[in-house]
Design a protein around this motif. Structure first.
Motif, PDB file in Angstrom:
ATOM      1  N   VAL A   1       3.960  10.613 -15.189  1.00 49.14           N
ATOM      2  CA  VAL A   1       2.748   9.426 -13.959  1.00 49.14           C
ATOM      3  C   VAL A   1       2.863   9.970 -12.717  1.00 49.14           C
ATOM      4  CG1 VAL A   1       1.715   6.924 -13.649  1.00 49.14           C
ATOM      5  CG2 VAL A   1       2.850   8.168 -16.251  1.00 49.14           C
ATOM      6  N   SER A   2       1.417   9.905 -12.077  1.00 46.65           N
ATOM      7  CA  SER A   2       1.308   9.381 -10.806  1.00 46.65           C
ATOM      8  C   SER A   2       0.740   8.478 -10.407  1.00 46.65           C
ATOM      9  CB  SER A   2       0.401  11.063 -10.321  1.00 46.65           C
ATOM     10  OG  SER A   2      -0.590  10.806 -10.576  1.00 46.65           O
ATOM     11  N   ILE A   3       0.798   7.857  -9.651  1.00 45.93           N
ATOM     12  CA  ILE A   3       0.172   6.525  -8.436  1.00 45.93           C
ATOM     13  C   ILE A   3      -0.258   6.814  -6.669  1.00 45.93           C
ATOM     14  CG2 ILE A   3       0.947   4.931 -10.256  1.00 45.93           C
ATOM     15  CD1 ILE A   3       3.265   3.920  -8.497  1.00 45.93           C
ATOM     16  N   ASP A   4      -1.441   6.409  -6.850  1.00 44.15           N
ATOM     17  CA  ASP A   4      -1.609   6.756  -5.703  1.00 44.15           C
ATOM     18  C   ASP A   4      -1.671   5.293  -5.010  1.00 44.15           C
ATOM     19  OD1 ASP A   4      -1.993   9.548  -5.916  1.00 44.15           O
ATOM     20  OD2 ASP A   4      -4.271   9.363  -6.470  1.00 44.15           O
ATOM     21  N   VAL A   5      -0.806   4.748  -3.830  1.00 49.80           N
ATOM     22  CA  VAL A   5      -0.614   4.076  -3.165  1.00 49.80           C
ATOM     23  C   VAL A   5      -0.890   3.330  -1.651  1.00 49.80           C
ATOM     24  CG1 VAL A   5       0.992   3.429  -5.051  1.00 49.80           C
ATOM     25  CG2 VAL A   5       1.965   4.524  -2.349  1.00 49.80           C
ATOM     26  N   LYS A   6      -1.524   2.791  -1.665  1.00 45.34           N
ATOM     27  CA  LYS A   6      -2.187   1.835  -0.043  1.00 45.34           C
ATOM     28  C   LYS A   6      -2.104   0.505   0.008  1.00 45.34           C
ATOM     29  CE  LYS A   6      -6.157   2.494   2.081  1.00 45.34           C
ATOM     30  NZ  LYS A   6      -6.267   3.369   3.393  1.00 45.34           N
ATOM     31  N   LYS A   7      -1.257   1.020   1.490  1.00 51.97           N
ATOM     32  CA  LYS A   7      -1.055  -1.008   1.821  1.00 51.97           C
ATOM     33  C   LYS A   7      -2.191  -1.438   2.204  1.00 51.97           C
ATOM     34  CE  LYS A   7       3.356  -1.861   4.359  1.00 51.97           C
ATOM     35  NZ  LYS A   7       3.982  -1.543   5.545  1.00 51.97           N
ATOM     36  N   ASN A   8      -2.270  -2.660   1.789  1.00 49.92           N
ATOM     37  CA  ASN A   8      -3.401  -4.132   2.070  1.00 49.92           C
ATOM     38  C   ASN A   8      -3.097  -4.170   3.373  1.00 49.92           C
ATOM     39  OD1 ASN A   8      -2.412  -6.110   1.607  1.00 49.92           O
ATOM     40  ND2 ASN A   8      -3.413  -6.682   0.153  1.00 49.92           N
ATOM     41  N   PHE A   9      -4.323  -5.036   4.024  1.00 49.53           N
ATOM     42  CA  PHE A   9      -4.144  -5.749   5.723  1.00 49.53           C
ATOM     43  C   PHE A   9      -3.035  -6.381   5.411  1.00 49.53           C
ATOM     44  CE2 PHE A   9      -7.069  -8.386   3.371  1.00 49.53           C
ATOM     45  CZ  PHE A   9      -6.641  -9.139   3.614  1.00 49.53           C
ATOM     46  N   LEU A  10      -2.547  -7.130   4.512  1.00 52.65           N
ATOM     47  CA  LEU A  10      -1.651  -8.203   4.106  1.00 52.65           C
ATOM     48  C   LEU A  10       0.351  -7.692   4.131  1.00 52.65           C
ATOM     49  CD1 LEU A  10      -2.965 -11.045   2.061  1.00 52.65           C
ATOM     50  CD2 LEU A  10      -3.193 -10.993   4.286  1.00 52.65           C
ATOM     51  N   GLY A  11       0.020  -5.741   4.193  1.00 52.24           N
ATOM     52  CA  GLY A  11       1.042  -5.399   3.977  1.00 52.24           C
ATOM     53  C   GLY A  11       1.377  -5.531   2.312  1.00 52.24           C
ATOM     54  N   LYS A  12       0.990  -5.552   1.635  1.00 52.47           N
ATOM     55  CA  LYS A  12       1.390  -5.338  -0.228  1.00 52.47           C
ATOM     56  C   LYS A  12       0.997  -4.312  -0.597  1.00 52.47           C
ATOM     57  CE  LYS A  12       0.430  -8.515  -4.048  1.00 52.47           C
ATOM     58  NZ  LYS A  12      -0.227  -7.122  -4.837  1.00 52.47           N
ATOM     59  N   TYR A  13       1.818  -3.530  -1.120  1.00 54.30           N
ATOM     60  CA  TYR A  13       0.983  -2.160  -1.753  1.00 54.30           C
ATOM     61  C   TYR A  13      -0.141  -2.262  -2.856  1.00 54.30           C
ATOM     62  CZ  TYR A  13       4.463   0.223   1.319  1.00 54.30           C
ATOM     63  OH  TYR A  13       4.713   1.176   2.667  1.00 54.30           O
ATOM     64  N   GLU A  14      -0.715  -1.467  -3.075  1.00 57.62           N
ATOM     65  CA  GLU A  14      -2.094  -1.360  -4.626  1.00 57.62           C
ATOM     66  C   GLU A  14      -1.807  -0.239  -5.462  1.00 57.62           C
ATOM     67  OE1 GLU A  14      -4.542  -5.502  -2.637  1.00 57.62           O
ATOM     68  OE2 GLU A  14      -4.315  -3.243  -2.495  1.00 57.62           O
ATOM     69  N   ILE A  15      -2.086  -0.257  -5.832  1.00 59.79           N
ATOM     70  CA  ILE A  15      -2.484   1.144  -6.432  1.00 59.79           C
ATOM     71  C   ILE A  15      -4.006   1.301  -6.606  1.00 59.79           C
ATOM     72  CG2 ILE A  15      -2.251   2.917  -8.956  1.00 59.79           C
ATOM     73  CD1 ILE A  15       0.563   0.904  -9.415  1.00 59.79           C
ATOM     74  N   TYR A  16      -4.040   2.620  -6.571  1.00 63.10           N
ATOM     75  CA  TYR A  16      -5.517   3.311  -6.253  1.00 63.10           C
ATOM     76  C   TYR A  16      -6.005   4.387  -7.455  1.00 63.10           C
ATOM     77  CZ  TYR A  16      -7.135   0.712  -1.643  1.00 63.10           C
ATOM     78  OH  TYR A  16      -7.412  -0.108  -1.093  1.00 63.10           O
TER      79      TYR A  16
END
Lengths: 205, 254
Positions: free
Chosen positions: B127-142
């Motif tokens: 499984v692969s996940i693409d992750v990005k940090k939001n402006f609050l510093g929390k990681y989210e999966i795209y």
């Protein structure tokens, strides 16, 4: 003719691809007559132990292969699950194995001694050659192979150990007993190292 | 001794290979079959192919192309892109691909992952996940090649995938992608601390030192890279390369 035994499991195409590459003709088959006439056999396999044994049974291959390997002494190479099926049994299942070698198949423990060793092992590993037989002719120094497995073979007769590898602990990554050879890794996915091993099996046995 | 795998990731778009920066600015880098031949000659540990427009355009995997690749490659191959059901996986494995990689469908339909693991075994399902940090510093999966924010937390999703029996998780940092400034070891570490499966770090590799760092500080069991293996020099000229066996060995033994 080299026959790659087709019992519905494993990546048979890639073994044939590599044999083609090194100029060796082979056939993928589960036909009893073709197996009876084979000069060399390859028993591949990916998947679970019981699944493998019941597929061999459903195709009436257990008796035919035993005749060919034990009585006629036809050279056979077991790869990955194919190697494990040659043992007496496995912690992965309840069915008896082919029992051609004094060994059992056991589950890897997850080790975290020097670093984390996740199970299944998935990746390249070195082998230590424990006895120099014709399968090792002209091996590259530091030969490495691609492994994918959660179970390993424990051999009870030390003379049968051909290769040993380390994954948190030492284990048998290859055995050779008379005309029976088993390797835990995938030579067909191991570049020139695998080509050398397959060529040695075909030419030297 | 088990070796750390160093894996080129090749991105397919409309039949050609491309490379992105932060999941945008796609640059054409060549013909996939030609690249495969070069990587095979260089004896790479593994190759990962991702068709990045398959899910977006609703395309099915191109089995003819995959078969062609598999017959040229004597190393393990992973294919990802557009896989939605457990049934589709069978045909891909049959042509000689070892592993399939599932991204968008894993988030949308985790049941499909369980089913696939039961049917084809842990070691075939990645499984692969693409992750990005939001402006609050929390990681989210795209998902959908970085175009859709699912707001899922990568760590809890990784734990769920580990429980489902997935053999390997590729964690790709969208912010680091193509920058060649180093991996995001922080998110890799958060995940490797919580799961037992193999974790492959992706996004940001520029050199072997970056790879060493993410293994040492992030606990990654394998490292993947795109730009590092297809670009050369500051001007990002296209040139396929791969470190020698000795360079790799010395990197991770030190």
């Amino acid at each position: 003719m080299v026959v790659i035994i087709d019992y519905g499991l494993g990546n048979l195409g890639s073994i044939k691809n590599m044999l083609n590459k090194i100029g060796i003709q082979s056939e993928i088959s589960n036909d009893l007559e073709k197996i009876n006439n084979a000069e060399k056999l390859i028993l591949p396999g990916v998947g679970s132990f019981d699944n493998g044994m019941s597929s061999l049974n459903d195709l009436n291959l257990i008796e035919a292969l035993t005749q060919k390997v034990i009585i006629e002494k036809t050279p056979i190479l077991g790869i990955c699950l194919g190697m494990q099926l040659m043992t007496k049994n496995s912690q992965e299942g309840t069915l008896p194995g082919l029992g051609w070698i004094n060994a059992e198949t056991k589950k890897f423990k997850t080790h975290t001694n020097t670093r984390k060793f996740p199970v299944p092992q998935m990746g390249w590993n070195y082998i230590d050659i424990k006895k120099n037989t014709p399968i090792c002719t002209d091996f590259f120094s530091e030969s490495k192979f691609y492994f994918v497995h959660a179970y390993y073979v424990e051999t009870y007769n030390p003379d049968d150990v051909l290769f040993q590898s380390q994954y948190g602990e030492n284990y048998t990554s290859g055995f050779e007993y008379k005309n029976i050879i088993g390797v835990q890794f995938h030579p067909e996915k191991s570049h020139k190292y695998g080509m050398k091993l397959l060529r040695n099996f075909i030419n030297n046995y | 001794m088990a070796l750390i795998r160093v894996i080129p990731i090749l991105l397919l778009r409309n039949g050609g290979l491309v490379k992105s920066i932060k999941f945008a600015d796609y640059k054409y880098v060549g013909d996939p079959l030609n690249a495969v031949k070069i990587f095979n000659e260089k004896e790479v540990d593994e190759l990962i192919f991702l068709d990045i427009t398959a899910t977006l355009e609703g395309k099915k995997p191109n089995l003819v192309f995959l078969k062609e690749i598999a017959s040229e490659c004597f190393m393990p191959l992973t294919y990802g892109g557009g896989i939605k059901t457990a049934d589709e996986i069978k045909d891909i494995l049959k042509v000689g691909i070892e592993k399939v990689c599932i991204n968008s469908a894993a988030v949308e339909n985790p049941e499909m992952i369980k089913k696939s693991v039961d049917r084809y075994g842990s070691s075939s399902i990645c499984v692969s996940i693409d992750v990005k940090k939001n402006f609050l510093g929390k990681y989210e999966i795209y998902t959908h090649s970085g175009t859709k924010n699912t707001k899922y937390d990568p760590v809890s999703f990784a734990i769920e995938m580990d429980k489902a029996g997935v053999g390997e998780l590729i964690v790709n940092s969208i912010d680091a992608d193509g920058t060649m400034n180093g991996y995001n070891a922080e998110i890799i570490k958060k995940i490797t601390e919580k799961v037992n499966m193999q974790v492959v770090a992706a996004g940001g590799a520029g050199n072997l030192e970056h790879m060493f760092d993410v293994v040492k500080h992030g606990g990654a069991s394998a490292v993947a890279a795109g730009s590092m293996f297809v670009f050369h020099g500051k001007m990002r000229a296209v040139l396929i390369s791969y470190p020698s066996q000795d360079e790799i060995k010395n990197t991770f033994i030190s």
